[in-house]
Design an enzyme around this catalytic site. Structure first.
Site, PDB file in Angstrom:
ATOM      1  N   ASP A  97      -8.835  18.394 -14.498  1.00  0.00           N
ATOM      2  CA  ASP A  97      -7.869  17.948 -15.492  1.00  0.00           C
ATOM      3  C   ASP A  97      -8.267  18.570 -16.826  1.00  0.00           C
ATOM      4  O   ASP A  97      -9.408  18.440 -17.250  1.00  0.00           O
ATOM      5  CB  ASP A  97      -7.917  16.416 -15.592  1.00  0.00           C
ATOM      6  CG  ASP A  97      -6.550  15.809 -15.753  1.00  0.00           C
ATOM      7  OD1 ASP A  97      -5.814  16.256 -16.661  1.00  0.00           O
ATOM      8  OD2 ASP A  97      -6.211  14.889 -14.995  1.00  0.00           O
ATOM      9  N   HIS A 320      -1.597   8.584 -11.417  1.00  0.00           N
ATOM     10  CA  HIS A 320      -2.359   7.485 -12.028  1.00  0.00           C
ATOM     11  C   HIS A 320      -1.619   6.817 -13.181  1.00  0.00           C
ATOM     12  O   HIS A 320      -2.136   5.873 -13.763  1.00  0.00           O
ATOM     13  CB  HIS A 320      -3.704   8.030 -12.529  1.00  0.00           C
ATOM     14  CG  HIS A 320      -3.524   9.051 -13.611  1.00  0.00           C
ATOM     15  ND1 HIS A 320      -2.930  10.274 -13.382  1.00  0.00           N
ATOM     16  CD2 HIS A 320      -3.802   9.016 -14.934  1.00  0.00           C
ATOM     17  CE1 HIS A 320      -2.867  10.940 -14.521  1.00  0.00           C
ATOM     18  NE2 HIS A 320      -3.391  10.207 -15.481  1.00  0.00           N
ATOM     19  N   ASP A 321      -0.450   7.318 -13.544  1.00  0.00           N
ATOM     20  CA  ASP A 321       0.317   6.726 -14.645  1.00  0.00           C
ATOM     21  C   ASP A 321       1.536   5.943 -14.151  1.00  0.00           C
ATOM     22  O   ASP A 321       2.267   5.371 -14.958  1.00  0.00           O
ATOM     23  CB  ASP A 321       0.846   7.817 -15.597  1.00  0.00           C
ATOM     24  CG  ASP A 321      -0.261   8.531 -16.359  1.00  0.00           C
ATOM     25  OD1 ASP A 321      -1.324   7.923 -16.579  1.00  0.00           O
ATOM     26  OD2 ASP A 321      -0.044   9.697 -16.731  1.00  0.00           O
TER      27      ASP A 321
HETATM   28  O1  TEU Z   1       0.002  11.189 -19.729  1.00  0.00           O
HETATM   29  C1  TEU Z   1       1.009  11.464 -20.640  1.00  0.00           C
HETATM   30  C2  TEU Z   1       2.250  10.636 -20.634  1.00  0.00           C
HETATM   31  O2  TEU Z   1       3.131  10.937 -21.374  1.00  0.00           O
HETATM   32  C3  TEU Z   1       2.531   9.430 -19.877  1.00  0.00           C
HETATM   33  O3  TEU Z   1       2.826   9.554 -18.567  1.00  0.00           O
HETATM   34  C4  TEU Z   1       1.553   8.357 -20.255  1.00  0.00           C
HETATM   35  O4  TEU Z   1       0.819   7.979 -19.152  1.00  0.00           O
HETATM   36  C5  TEU Z   1       2.200   7.114 -20.773  1.00  0.00           C
HETATM   37  O5  TEU Z   1       2.548   6.347 -19.692  1.00  0.00           O
HETATM   38  C6  TEU Z   1       3.331   7.236 -21.704  1.00  0.00           C
HETATM   39  O6  TEU Z   1       4.037   6.013 -21.689  1.00  0.00           O
HETATM   40  C7  TEU Z   1      -1.206  11.887 -19.769  1.00  0.00           C
HETATM   41  C8  TEU Z   1      -2.180  11.296 -18.769  1.00  0.00           C
HETATM   42  O7  TEU Z   1      -1.673  11.462 -17.480  1.00  0.00           O
HETATM   43  C9  TEU Z   1      -2.439   9.872 -19.139  1.00  0.00           C
HETATM   44  O8  TEU Z   1      -3.226   9.202 -18.199  1.00  0.00           O
HETATM   45  C10 TEU Z   1      -3.091   9.867 -20.503  1.00  0.00           C
HETATM   46  O9  TEU Z   1      -3.229   8.554 -20.944  1.00  0.00           O
HETATM   47  C11 TEU Z   1      -2.293  10.662 -21.524  1.00  0.00           C
HETATM   48  O10 TEU Z   1      -1.816  11.898 -21.039  1.00  0.00           O
HETATM   49  C12 TEU Z   1      -3.154  10.983 -22.714  1.00  0.00           C
HETATM   50  O11 TEU Z   1      -4.120  11.935 -22.385  1.00  0.00           O
END
Ligand code: TEU
Ligand code: CA
Length: 541
Positions: A97, A320-321
């Site tokens: 990542d 993971h999001d």
């Molecule tokens: O995620 C960026 C992002 O815009 C989203 O999916 C975020 O998870 C959030 O839900 C917005 O509502 C990336 C990574 O995947 C995330 O885990 C990080 O927290 C983020 O960037 C910051 O690095």
């Protein structure tokens, strides 16, 4: 021209939650090493590791304080080297990542940057308060807060589009790009095969003036896919990536198909693939916290639009999001197994490189949280605070968060039915879903009819079939319940039919059944609830 990363399945590991080996309740690199045989059996060709670097963990590693060090929670650099070597021996590639929009505020660069005289000052985006004492501009952050934080030491504000412990880097300063290139070379020289590039389409901020007021992300017109970002991506390709056998996949927020083409069509020389979000938004109003009923028709239309838009892209339903796909696009109760298998067919038969998130292959479901105290994710706590300020009642806040919270996907992998699901002998850093007694890897390993076995079969089928791997895509029918499309390669033609509903659905029987998620060989013109089938059409030209 075929590239290895198009044919391989990518499996995303969220290391904290994958497998603990030393009883501290946190998954680690030795844990990943210990599970490589399972991943190999599944048919995985590439692993994407969410961040394992040094980090104060304000945002679980997406706030990096040293890009060349492994967080002691995860192990050592020797563990990492061993993982790369052992994976390579099994013909599994690893991608890292790459989080370069921001660093941690505890990164050495930022610490030095707080001194206005330091050469590092310009590594970040500093601005004084407005004349009236207000924040430098009206932008809002991704994490439901202001995106300027005052640093008392220098009396100025720094920009952070995520948490205040994630200051944005300044890409107007060429020194920043040189640093990033060195970091990339460091990992590529170690033998990794590419990068998943975090929020990569927002690097370059073309202006810092006030944005047009919006419900979400005021100011984003000044940083979404700006020309400066395209230039950066082209120079990373030319100066670094093109010298290695590797690929990149960019996480690109708020992209349209046109923006996606500019970021990822091969002739642009930028990224190899992107993660777009539109299909993941088909069950929401405006922002993800306002969920609505899942609409298969909308979902299939969006998938089709993106299949048609790019010559090659990713296919993913989880990470993971995002909440778990079976809980979102399927039915995690009555039709849990059927709908998880149906989603497996869809994921692995669309055109593009498929990404599986850990636990998806056993049909893991959303977390059965009972209160906000069980949630660890910073984003959820920020949103809760913001909603509270807006006087949204506690019950409603909790319902919104429970359904959408990122921790739904971050609960530890359920390996078996022993204490703590075989994830740890200690106290897990995040709760484990209580359904692990029934839903776990070992139980599915022992059951030939399981979701796990079905994933293996589907992955093997894809690996052996040119139409699935690289054939063209054409949608044939999209309705409230059905998604039917074809994949064609030379004289081979496959038809894929997906039933998104708990009711039977009529389809045209157009060929021999290659695979049915319900294990049937003769369809009689009908799909069972949540059944997905792949048909081969013999007479096709
Ligand atoms: O995620 C960026 C992002 O815009 C989203 O999916 C975020 O998870 C959030 O839900 C917005 O509502 C990336 C990574 O995947 C995330 O885990 C990080 O927290 C983020 O960037 C910051 O690095
Ligand atoms: Ca551990």
């Amino acid at each position: 021209m075929p590239e290895w990363w198009r044919d391989r399945i990518v499996y995303q590991i969220y290391p904290r939650s994958f497998q603990d080996t030393n009883g501290d309740g946190i998954g680690d690199i030795p844990g990943i090493l210990s599970r490589l045989p399972e991943l190999k059996d599944l048919g995985v060709g590439t692993l994407w590791l969410s961040p394992v670097y040094a980090s104060p963990n304000d945002d679980n590693g997406y706030d990096i304080s040293d890009y060349r060090a492994i967080h002691p929670d995860f192990g050592t650099m020797e563990d990492m080297d061993r993982l790369i070597a052992e994976a390579r021996r099994l013909d599994i590639r690893i991608i890292m990542d790459l989080v370069i929009n921001h660093t941690s505020d505890e990164h050495e660069w930022f610490q030095k940057s707080r001194d206005p005289q330091s050469p590092y000052r310009d590594y970040y985006i500093w601005r004084p308060a407005r004349k009236d004492g207000g924040l430098p501009n009206n932008w809002t952050s991704f994490f439901a807060e202001d995106c300027w934080e005052l640093d008392p030491q220098s009396g100025e504000y720094f920009l952070h589009l995520f948490s205040k412990k994630q200051p944005d880097l300044n890409y107007r300063n060429p020194a920043v790009l040189r640093e990033v290139e060195d970091i990339m070379r460091f990992w590529l020289d170690k033998g990794v095969s590419g990068f998943r590039c975090d929020v990569i389409n927002i690097l370059f901020k073309s202006s810092l003036e006030d944005g047009k007021k919006k419900l979400v992300l005021t100011g984003s017109e000044y940083y979404l896919s700006q020309e400066g970002t395209h230039e950066i991506l082209r120079s990373l390709r030319k100066d670094v990536l093109s010298h290695y056998d590797c690929f990149t996949v960019g996480e690109t927020v708020f992209v349209t198909p046109a923006m996606g083409r500019d970021l990822a069509e091969p002739e642009r020389g930028e990224l190899d693939m992107i993660f777009s979000f539109e299909h993941m938004e088909s069950d929401q109003y405006v922002v993800k916290w306002f969920k609505r009923r899942f609409r298969p028709k909308k979902f299939s239309e969006i998938l089709t639009k993106w299949q048609d838009a790019l010559s090659w892209n990713t296919v993913y339903f989880e990470n993971h999001d995002q909440p778990r796909s079976v809980s979102r696009f399927g039915d995690d109760r009555r039709y849990w197994k059927q709908s998880a298998k149906m989603l497996a067919v869809l994921l692995l038969s669309l055109r593009g490189t498929p990404f599986i998130f850990q636990g998806q292959e056993i049909g893991m479901t959303n977390f059965d949280f009972t209160s906000l105290d069980e949630v660890r994710d910073i984003e959820s706590h920020n949103v809760n605070r913001m909603l509270k300020k807006l006087h949204v009642p506690a019950g409603i806040r909790w319902r919104m968060i429970r359904r959408t919270c990122r921790d739904n996907a971050r609960t530890p992998v359920q390996w078996d039915d022993t204490e703590n699901a075989g994830f740890t002998t200690g106290t897990p850093w995040l709760g484990i879903n209580k359904n692990y007694h029934m839903l776990n890897y070992r139980a599915e390993q022992n059951d030939p009819d399981s979701i796990l076995h079905f994933y293996r079969r589907m992955i093997a089928l894809r690996a052996a079939d040119d139409a699935l791997k690289s054939g063209s895509f054409k949608a044939l029918k999209i309705s409230r319940r059905l998604f039917v499309f074809e994949r064609r390669y030379k004289d081979e033609l496959l038809t894929v039919a997906i039933n998104f509903s708990p009711r039977k659905a009529k389809i045209k029987d157009t060929g021999r059944v290659v695979l049915s998620s319900a294990g049937r060989t003769d369809l009689g013109g009908t799909l069972m609830p949540y059944e997905a089938v792949i048909l081969r059409n013999e007479a096709a030209i």
